[in-house]
Design a protein around this motif. Structure first.
Motif, short mmCIF file in Angstrom:
data_model
loop_
_atom_site.label_atom_id
_atom_site.label_comp_id
_atom_site.label_asym_id
_atom_site.label_seq_id
_atom_site.Cartn_x
_atom_site.Cartn_y
_atom_site.Cartn_z
N GLU A 210 0.83 -1.21 0.00
CA GLU A 210 0.00 0.00 0.00
C GLU A 210 0.86 1.25 0.00
O GLU A 210 0.58 2.23 -0.71
N ARG A 211 1.94 1.24 0.77
CA ARG A 211 2.82 2.40 0.80
C ARG A 211 3.55 2.59 -0.52
O ARG A 211 3.78 3.72 -0.96
N GLN A 214 1.39 4.42 -2.73
CA GLN A 214 1.36 5.83 -2.34
C GLN A 214 2.56 6.58 -2.90
O GLN A 214 2.43 7.69 -3.44
N THR A 217 2.22 7.20 -6.58
CA THR A 217 1.30 8.31 -6.88
C THR A 217 2.00 9.65 -6.74
O THR A 217 1.89 10.52 -7.62
N MET A 289 6.70 11.30 4.21
CA MET A 289 5.74 10.27 4.61
C MET A 289 6.08 9.66 5.97
O MET A 289 5.31 8.85 6.50
N TRP A 293 3.19 7.56 8.29
CA TRP A 293 3.32 6.10 8.30
C TRP A 293 3.54 5.57 9.71
O TRP A 293 3.02 4.52 10.08
#
Length: 305
Positions: A210-211, A214, A217, A289, A293
């Motif tokens: 998932e990270r 991210q 993106t 991040m 996180w």
């Protein structure tokens, strides 16, 4: 002689014209020995019962990509599936001149073979993983042959420390210091330590995945299936700390791993320059991040207490 052995020896012979130094020409004899030793080690493991890993209640999905080295895949798949912790194994073949079922003869309900109809690149492994159920994933390049026991030990490393991605070989990024490959990325292997980027073999969790998306993106990489170079850098920054590599004993690698026309790093134009740019850009995004996180991980842990 087994077909896989003939393939490896053929690759080895093809590397000879690229060996300029005398010691490297002579070294081909040692590499031929390593091929026989690696093959016999896997054969011995395959004739034994499945290895007992340290976390028998945990399962994982294995994602394998195939393109130029489709002849390697049958043995890689057999070795991986000789473990009870593997819930699914997916092989994605991006070579439209090949039907991967012609080369993988393993019969196992956990195995899925895909002949891609559209061009895909190494980043596609993460797109496939995202579609799967489960929390743990393993993936290795098609030039890495591990014994069933090494697969089990690799999985144990991930379950034992799921906060960071894990691998077998890494690159330490040292700007201003040029390594033998002509870049500031210095290879480290056969040690247990943290590194900057993983290469070749990857153990990661759903959260890392998932990270990774991210980060993609933020870096304007909308389709990872088209990312040919650097998807491993994104994964390497997807943990709460630096990824870790592990010494699992001698790993048999395909004789083509440095062969132009087969090995990506020898074939892809501006390979190292691209990696430098992506590494530095990802490093900048990753710093931003860090706090979100860590907070996300803390919240996740509280929910499971």
């Amino acid at each position: 002689m087994p077909h896989i052995m003939l393939t490896q020896l053929n690759y080895l012979v093809k590397t000879f014209p690229y060996r300029s130094a005398l010691w490297y020409k002579i070294y081909i004899v040692i590499q031929a020995y390593d091929i026989f030793r690696g093959y016999l080690s896997i054969r011995k493991n395959l004739s034994s019962p499945p290895a007992n890993n340290r976390f028998p209640e945990q399962k994982c999905v294995i994602i394998l990509l195939s393109h130029n080295r489709y002849r390697n895949m049958n043995l890689i798949v057999r070795s991986a599936l000789h473990n009870n912790f593997v819930s699914r194994l997916i092989v994605s073949n991006s070579n439209r001149e090949v039907k991967i079922g012609d080369w993988i003869k393993v019969q196992d309900p956990r195995l899925e073979l895909i002949d891609e109809t559209q061009p895909t690149q190494p980043g596609h492994r993460f797109v496939l993983a995202k579609k799967e159920n489960g929390d743990y994933f393993l993936s290795v390049d098609d030039d890495i042959f591990m014994t069933p026991r090494q697969w089990a030990n690799f999985f144990d490393c991930l379950v034992e420390n799921p906060e960071i991605p894990h691998g077998l070989t890494g690159n330490d990024y040292q700007p201003g210091q040029i390594s033998s490959n002509g870049s500031p990325f210095h290879q480290v292997t056969e040690v247990n330590q943290n590194t900057d980027t993983l290469i070749g073999a990857f153990a990661f969790t759903r959260q890392h995945l998932e990270r990774l998306f991210q980060l993609a993106t933020f870096l304007n990489l909308p389709d990872l299936s088209l990312v040919r170079n650097g998807e491993d850098i994104l994964l390497s920054f997807a943990g709460l700390g630096k990824p870790q590599i592990h010494d699992l004993g001698p790993i048999w690698t395909c004789a083509s791993n440095g062969l132009p026309g087969v090995a990506l790093w020898q074939t892809h134009l501006d390979f190292w320059d691209e990696r430098i740019r992506l590494f530095e850009a990802t490093q900048t995004v990753r710093i931003a991040m860090d706090e979100p996180w860590k907070e996300e991980t803390s919240t996740h842990s509280l929910r499971h207490e």
